[in-house]
Write an enzyme that holds these catalytic residues in place. Sequence first.
Site, PDB file in Angstrom:
ATOM      1  N   TYR A 163      -3.632 -12.550  -2.014  1.00  0.00           N
ATOM      2  CA  TYR A 163      -4.502 -11.690  -1.409  1.00  0.00           C
ATOM      3  C   TYR A 163      -5.913 -11.629  -2.434  1.00  0.00           C
ATOM      4  CZ  TYR A 163      -7.744  -8.125   0.546  1.00  0.00           C
ATOM      5  OH  TYR A 163      -8.831  -7.324   1.091  1.00  0.00           O
TER       6      TYR A 163
ATOM      7  N   GLU B 161      -5.839 -13.122  -5.879  1.00  0.00           N
ATOM      8  CA  GLU B 161      -6.289 -14.503  -6.505  1.00  0.00           C
ATOM      9  C   GLU B 161      -7.058 -15.214  -5.432  1.00  0.00           C
ATOM     10  OE1 GLU B 161      -6.656 -14.707  -9.568  1.00  0.00           O
ATOM     11  OE2 GLU B 161      -4.565 -14.824 -10.676  1.00  0.00           O
TER      12      GLU B 161
ATOM     13  N   LYS C  15      -9.075 -14.278  -2.954  1.00  0.00           N
ATOM     14  CA  LYS C  15     -10.341 -13.901  -3.012  1.00  0.00           C
ATOM     15  C   LYS C  15     -11.195 -14.239  -4.297  1.00  0.00           C
ATOM     16  CE  LYS C  15     -10.600 -11.099   0.787  1.00  0.00           C
ATOM     17  NZ  LYS C  15     -11.516 -10.979   2.015  1.00  0.00           N
TER      18      LYS C  15
ATOM     19  N   VAL D  39      -4.671   5.720   4.266  1.00  0.00           N
ATOM     20  CA  VAL D  39      -5.645   6.664   4.844  1.00  0.00           C
ATOM     21  C   VAL D  39      -4.952   6.654   6.444  1.00  0.00           C
ATOM     22  CG1 VAL D  39      -7.678   7.685   5.705  1.00  0.00           C
ATOM     23  CG2 VAL D  39      -7.697   6.358   3.650  1.00  0.00           C
TER      24      VAL D  39
ATOM     25  N   ASN E 232      -2.177   5.602   7.365  1.00  0.00           N
ATOM     26  CA  ASN E 232      -0.616   5.976   7.424  1.00  0.00           C
ATOM     27  C   ASN E 232      -0.765   7.543   7.465  1.00  0.00           C
ATOM     28  OD1 ASN E 232       0.576   3.794   7.378  1.00  0.00           O
ATOM     29  ND2 ASN E 232       1.459   3.929   5.361  1.00  0.00           N
TER      30      ASN E 232
ATOM     31  N   GLN F 244       3.359   7.288  -2.167  1.00  0.00           N
ATOM     32  CA  GLN F 244       4.352   6.251  -3.008  1.00  0.00           C
ATOM     33  C   GLN F 244       4.118   6.612  -4.371  1.00  0.00           C
ATOM     34  OE1 GLN F 244       2.793   2.330  -1.589  1.00  0.00           O
ATOM     35  NE2 GLN F 244       3.961   2.633   0.395  1.00  0.00           N
TER      36      GLN F 244
ATOM     37  N   PRO G 239       3.884   6.878  -8.498  1.00  0.00           N
ATOM     38  CA  PRO G 239       4.136   8.153  -8.685  1.00  0.00           C
ATOM     39  C   PRO G 239       3.102   9.409  -8.031  1.00  0.00           C
ATOM     40  CG  PRO G 239       2.586   7.234 -10.502  1.00  0.00           C
ATOM     41  CD  PRO G 239       2.731   6.056  -9.257  1.00  0.00           C
TER      42      PRO G 239
ATOM     43  N   GLN H  56      -5.367   2.620 -10.848  1.00  0.00           N
ATOM     44  CA  GLN H  56      -6.927   3.157 -10.844  1.00  0.00           C
ATOM     45  C   GLN H  56      -7.816   2.318 -10.219  1.00  0.00           C
ATOM     46  OE1 GLN H  56      -8.035   4.831 -14.529  1.00  0.00           O
ATOM     47  NE2 GLN H  56      -7.821   2.720 -15.458  1.00  0.00           N
TER      48      GLN H  56
HETATM   49  N1  LIG Z   1     -10.769  -2.356   4.719  1.00  0.00           N
HETATM   50  C1  LIG Z   1     -10.739  -2.382   3.449  1.00  0.00           C
HETATM   51  O1  LIG Z   1     -10.617  -1.319   2.646  1.00  0.00           O
HETATM   52  C2  LIG Z   1     -11.335  -3.643   2.727  1.00  0.00           C
HETATM   53  C3  LIG Z   1     -11.292  -3.459   1.137  1.00  0.00           C
HETATM   54  C4  LIG Z   1     -11.643  -4.685   0.675  1.00  0.00           C
HETATM   55  C5  LIG Z   1     -11.992  -5.681   1.396  1.00  0.00           C
HETATM   56  N2  LIG Z   1     -11.890  -5.910   2.601  1.00  0.00           N
HETATM   57  C6  LIG Z   1     -12.165  -7.295   3.263  1.00  0.00           C
HETATM   58  O2  LIG Z   1     -12.945  -6.753   4.614  1.00  0.00           O
HETATM   59  C7  LIG Z   1     -12.362  -7.936   5.614  1.00  0.00           C
HETATM   60  C8  LIG Z   1     -12.115  -7.205   6.874  1.00  0.00           C
HETATM   61  O3  LIG Z   1     -11.052  -6.341   6.746  1.00  0.00           O
HETATM   62  P1  LIG Z   1     -10.561  -5.007   7.538  1.00  0.00           P
HETATM   63  O4  LIG Z   1     -10.149  -4.130   7.026  1.00  0.00           O
HETATM   64  O5  LIG Z   1     -11.568  -5.022   8.604  1.00  0.00           O
HETATM   65  O6  LIG Z   1      -9.176  -5.971   8.092  1.00  0.00           O
HETATM   66  P2  LIG Z   1      -8.521  -6.261   9.246  1.00  0.00           P
HETATM   67  O7  LIG Z   1      -7.350  -6.797   9.124  1.00  0.00           O
HETATM   68  O8  LIG Z   1      -8.723  -5.151  10.372  1.00  0.00           O
HETATM   69  O9  LIG Z   1      -9.767  -7.445   9.837  1.00  0.00           O
HETATM   70  C9  LIG Z   1      -9.447  -8.899   9.376  1.00  0.00           C
HETATM   71  C10 LIG Z   1      -9.809  -9.526  10.700  1.00  0.00           C
HETATM   72  O10 LIG Z   1      -9.504 -10.972  10.389  1.00  0.00           O
HETATM   73  C11 LIG Z   1      -8.823 -11.538  11.316  1.00  0.00           C
HETATM   74  N3  LIG Z   1      -8.163 -13.064  10.712  1.00  0.00           N
HETATM   75  C12 LIG Z   1      -7.196 -12.941   9.767  1.00  0.00           C
HETATM   76  N4  LIG Z   1      -6.905 -14.176   9.519  1.00  0.00           N
HETATM   77  C13 LIG Z   1      -7.748 -15.050  10.083  1.00  0.00           C
HETATM   78  C14 LIG Z   1      -7.945 -16.397  10.431  1.00  0.00           C
HETATM   79  N5  LIG Z   1      -7.099 -17.098   9.676  1.00  0.00           N
HETATM   80  N6  LIG Z   1      -8.816 -16.762  11.220  1.00  0.00           N
HETATM   81  C15 LIG Z   1      -9.652 -16.072  11.983  1.00  0.00           C
HETATM   82  N7  LIG Z   1      -9.450 -14.645  11.794  1.00  0.00           N
HETATM   83  C16 LIG Z   1      -8.618 -14.096  11.049  1.00  0.00           C
HETATM   84  C17 LIG Z   1      -8.111 -10.575  11.769  1.00  0.00           C
HETATM   85  O11 LIG Z   1      -7.114 -10.888  13.015  1.00  0.00           O
HETATM   86  C18 LIG Z   1      -8.786  -9.566  11.739  1.00  0.00           C
HETATM   87  O12 LIG Z   1      -9.448  -9.260  13.035  1.00  0.00           O
HETATM   88  C19 LIG Z   1     -11.413  -8.400   4.881  1.00  0.00           C
HETATM   89  O13 LIG Z   1     -11.897  -9.874   4.097  1.00  0.00           O
HETATM   90  C20 LIG Z   1     -10.986  -7.758   3.821  1.00  0.00           C
HETATM   91  O14 LIG Z   1     -10.466  -8.673   2.764  1.00  0.00           O
HETATM   92  C21 LIG Z   1     -11.577  -4.782   3.244  1.00  0.00           C
HETATM   93  O1  LIG Z   2     -10.139  -1.870  -1.463  1.00  0.00           O
HETATM   94  C1  LIG Z   2      -9.683  -3.129  -1.907  1.00  0.00           C
HETATM   95  O2  LIG Z   2     -10.264  -3.777  -2.338  1.00  0.00           O
HETATM   96  C2  LIG Z   2      -8.330  -3.137  -1.401  1.00  0.00           C
HETATM   97  O3  LIG Z   2      -7.606  -2.043  -0.868  1.00  0.00           O
HETATM   98  C3  LIG Z   2      -6.886  -1.822  -0.162  1.00  0.00           C
HETATM   99  O4  LIG Z   2      -5.521  -2.240  -0.898  1.00  0.00           O
HETATM  100  P1  LIG Z   2      -4.983  -0.871  -1.466  1.00  0.00           P
HETATM  101  O5  LIG Z   2      -5.660  -0.117  -2.311  1.00  0.00           O
HETATM  102  O6  LIG Z   2      -3.489  -1.177  -2.220  1.00  0.00           O
HETATM  103  O7  LIG Z   2      -4.433  -0.122  -0.103  1.00  0.00           O
HETATM  104  P2  LIG Z   2      -3.261   0.916   0.449  1.00  0.00           P
HETATM  105  O8  LIG Z   2      -2.253   0.113   1.030  1.00  0.00           O
HETATM  106  O9  LIG Z   2      -3.986   1.850   1.346  1.00  0.00           O
HETATM  107  O10 LIG Z   2      -2.683   1.659  -0.762  1.00  0.00           O
HETATM  108  C4  LIG Z   2      -3.543   2.550  -1.677  1.00  0.00           C
HETATM  109  C5  LIG Z   2      -2.757   3.547  -2.473  1.00  0.00           C
HETATM  110  O11 LIG Z   2      -2.044   4.469  -1.424  1.00  0.00           O
HETATM  111  C6  LIG Z   2      -0.496   4.458  -1.820  1.00  0.00           C
HETATM  112  N1  LIG Z   2       0.071   4.520  -0.255  1.00  0.00           N
HETATM  113  C7  LIG Z   2      -0.073   3.625   0.619  1.00  0.00           C
HETATM  114  C8  LIG Z   2       0.673   3.852   1.786  1.00  0.00           C
HETATM  115  C9  LIG Z   2       1.483   4.953   1.919  1.00  0.00           C
HETATM  116  O12 LIG Z   2       1.993   5.442   3.082  1.00  0.00           O
HETATM  117  N2  LIG Z   2       1.553   5.946   0.848  1.00  0.00           N
HETATM  118  C10 LIG Z   2       0.700   5.772  -0.312  1.00  0.00           C
HETATM  119  O13 LIG Z   2       0.850   6.477  -1.281  1.00  0.00           O
HETATM  120  C11 LIG Z   2      -0.288   2.914  -2.425  1.00  0.00           C
HETATM  121  O14 LIG Z   2       0.810   3.031  -3.201  1.00  0.00           O
HETATM  122  C12 LIG Z   2      -1.742   2.850  -3.050  1.00  0.00           C
HETATM  123  O15 LIG Z   2      -1.377   3.321  -4.263  1.00  0.00           O
HETATM  124  C13 LIG Z   2      -6.807  -2.709   1.140  1.00  0.00           C
HETATM  125  O16 LIG Z   2      -5.651  -2.952   1.788  1.00  0.00           O
HETATM  126  C14 LIG Z   2      -7.064  -4.177   0.660  1.00  0.00           C
HETATM  127  O17 LIG Z   2      -7.609  -4.993   1.763  1.00  0.00           O
HETATM  128  C15 LIG Z   2      -8.544  -4.086   0.007  1.00  0.00           C
HETATM  129  O18 LIG Z   2      -8.920  -5.404  -0.328  1.00  0.00           O
END
Ligand SMILES: NC(=O)c1ccc[n+]([C@@H]2O[C@H](COP(=O)([O-])OP(=O)(O)OC[C@H]3O[C@@H](n4cnc5c(N)ncnc54)[C@H](O)[C@@H]3O)[C@@H](O)[C@H]2O)c1
Ligand SMILES: O=C(O)[C@H]1O[C@H](OP(=O)(O)OP(=O)(O)OC[C@H]2O[C@@H](n3ccc(=O)[nH]c3=O)[C@H](O)[C@@H]2O)[C@H](O)[C@@H](O)[C@@H]1O
Length: 348
Positions: free
Chosen positions: A176, A178, A180, A219, A221, A235, A237, A305
């Site tokens: 994911y 790398e 991006k 969030v 979860n 999760q 610490p 962080q």
């Molecule tokens: N939500 C976040 O916190 C967050 C943070 C950083 C970056 N992003 C980026 O924003 C975008 C959307 O994230 P999201 O939170 O809406 O996630 P999401 O999983 O709800 O949406 C991703 C969508 O892409 C589709 N998809 C996945 N692989 C595909 C493929 N090969 N071909 C066609 N469709 C495909 C999935 O079915 C899904 O509908 C992603 O690129 C993600 O990396 C999200």
């Molecule tokens: O904003 C981003 O750039 C990235 O953030 C998230 O990745 P992450 O921050 O690891 O997201 P979570 O899985 O929500 O975890 C956030 C934190 O919550 C903790 N966590 C997660 C799930 C849980 O049940 N409890 C808990 O404490 C994890 O250990 C982590 O420290 C998104 O899932 C990525 O798609 C996105 O690109």
Amino acid sequence: MAKESSNGDQHTITRPPPTPSPLRFSKFFQANLRILVTGGAGFIGSHLVDKLMENEKHEVIAVDNYFTGSKDNLKKWIGHPRFELIRHDVTQPLLVEVDQIYHLACPASPIFYKYNPVKTIKTNVIGTLNMLGLAKRVGARILLTSTSEVYGDPLEHPQKEEYWGNVNPIGVRSCYDEGKRVAETLMFDYHRQHGIEIRIARIFNTYGPRMNIDDGRVVSNFIAQAIRGESLTVQAPGTQTRSFCYVSDMVDGLIRLMGGDHTGPINIGNPGEFTMMELAETVKELVDPTVQVKIVENTPDDPRQRKPDIAKAKGLLGWEPKITLREGLPLMEDDFRQRLAVPKKQNN
Ligand SMILES: NC(=O)c1ccc[n+]([C@@H]2O[C@H](COP(=O)([O-])OP(=O)(O)OC[C@H]3O[C@@H](n4cnc5c(N)ncnc54)[C@H](O)[C@@H]3O)[C@@H](O)[C@H]2O)c1
Ligand SMILES: O=C(O)[C@H]1O[C@H](OP(=O)(O)OP(=O)(O)OC[C@H]2O[C@@H](n3ccc(=O)[nH]c3=O)[C@H](O)[C@@H]2O)[C@H](O)[C@@H](O)[C@@H]1O
């Protein structure tokens, strides 16, 4: 022809952008803008489609393979004359005629992107190549939703766009983060080599209604656990931090970036920073003060962080988030309660 990029930085364009076809050129002034949203059936994608469809001069094409998204997220638009939904995997070429491409397709929750890491990296690399090829053929502007994960486990805090990151290239999250990073490289190479108009948003943790209930992100979860009366799984610490942006703010930022003059990368996120223990305590207080919080094992390479420096978004896009975490969590709770069919208790 050498020209500075719209950021006024070191990125040099070697060729002018392709000229749009005469029909599309006239459409820029007279008719609808045709906009492609990849990943349009996902969480952020479907909210973006909603906002784009509010403008009657927009035609929207959503493309999705439904890996983590669902048609349900777009049901109010299916059959609308300005909307089209295509089941398509972006790792395969796509032939459509569009003016703008919001390229979101990619699984975003760690449990989903780690489920099939080879497919995740193919989606990031081949998927982005395909969308850039499409942008090149039709002369469309393309926006990539990159991520704060390009900063890895950051050694600088808060993170500015100039920071190059601290990323494990061979870890379980690398497909994911790398992936991006390569997608960003491809965007800039197409910009410099072919003059494609690019925009890169580095999104920080975004939350809101319509997230998958079993998405696995923190969030969703905690809200689902609190509604079901289960313990909130922090999760270890629990001192690790994240900054949470409400989805309507995110969509506003993405649309401003697409419409503006700056390539980015630009951080789009809410700088309010919380430890996971603080988040759990806030959800507990707002949703159900009787639930327990339990510490569970963490996963490898979890960033310790994360907090965006949003000076660029403020200065270049006039954007900053409006919804605080305490305002956004109840909106998400309402949506989750409806979908889980668990009404709020009167005494809560
Ligand atoms: N939500 C976040 O916190 C967050 C943070 C950083 C970056 N992003 C980026 O924003 C975008 C959307 O994230 P999201 O939170 O809406 O996630 P999401 O999983 O709800 O949406 C991703 C969508 O892409 C589709 N998809 C996945 N692989 C595909 C493929 N090969 N071909 C066609 N469709 C495909 C999935 O079915 C899904 O509908 C992603 O690129 C993600 O990396 C999200
Ligand atoms: O904003 C981003 O750039 C990235 O953030 C998230 O990745 P992450 O921050 O690891 O997201 P979570 O899985 O929500 O975890 C956030 C934190 O919550 C903790 N966590 C997660 C799930 C849980 O049940 N409890 C808990 O404490 C994890 O250990 C982590 O420290 C998104 O899932 C990525 O798609 C996105 O690109």
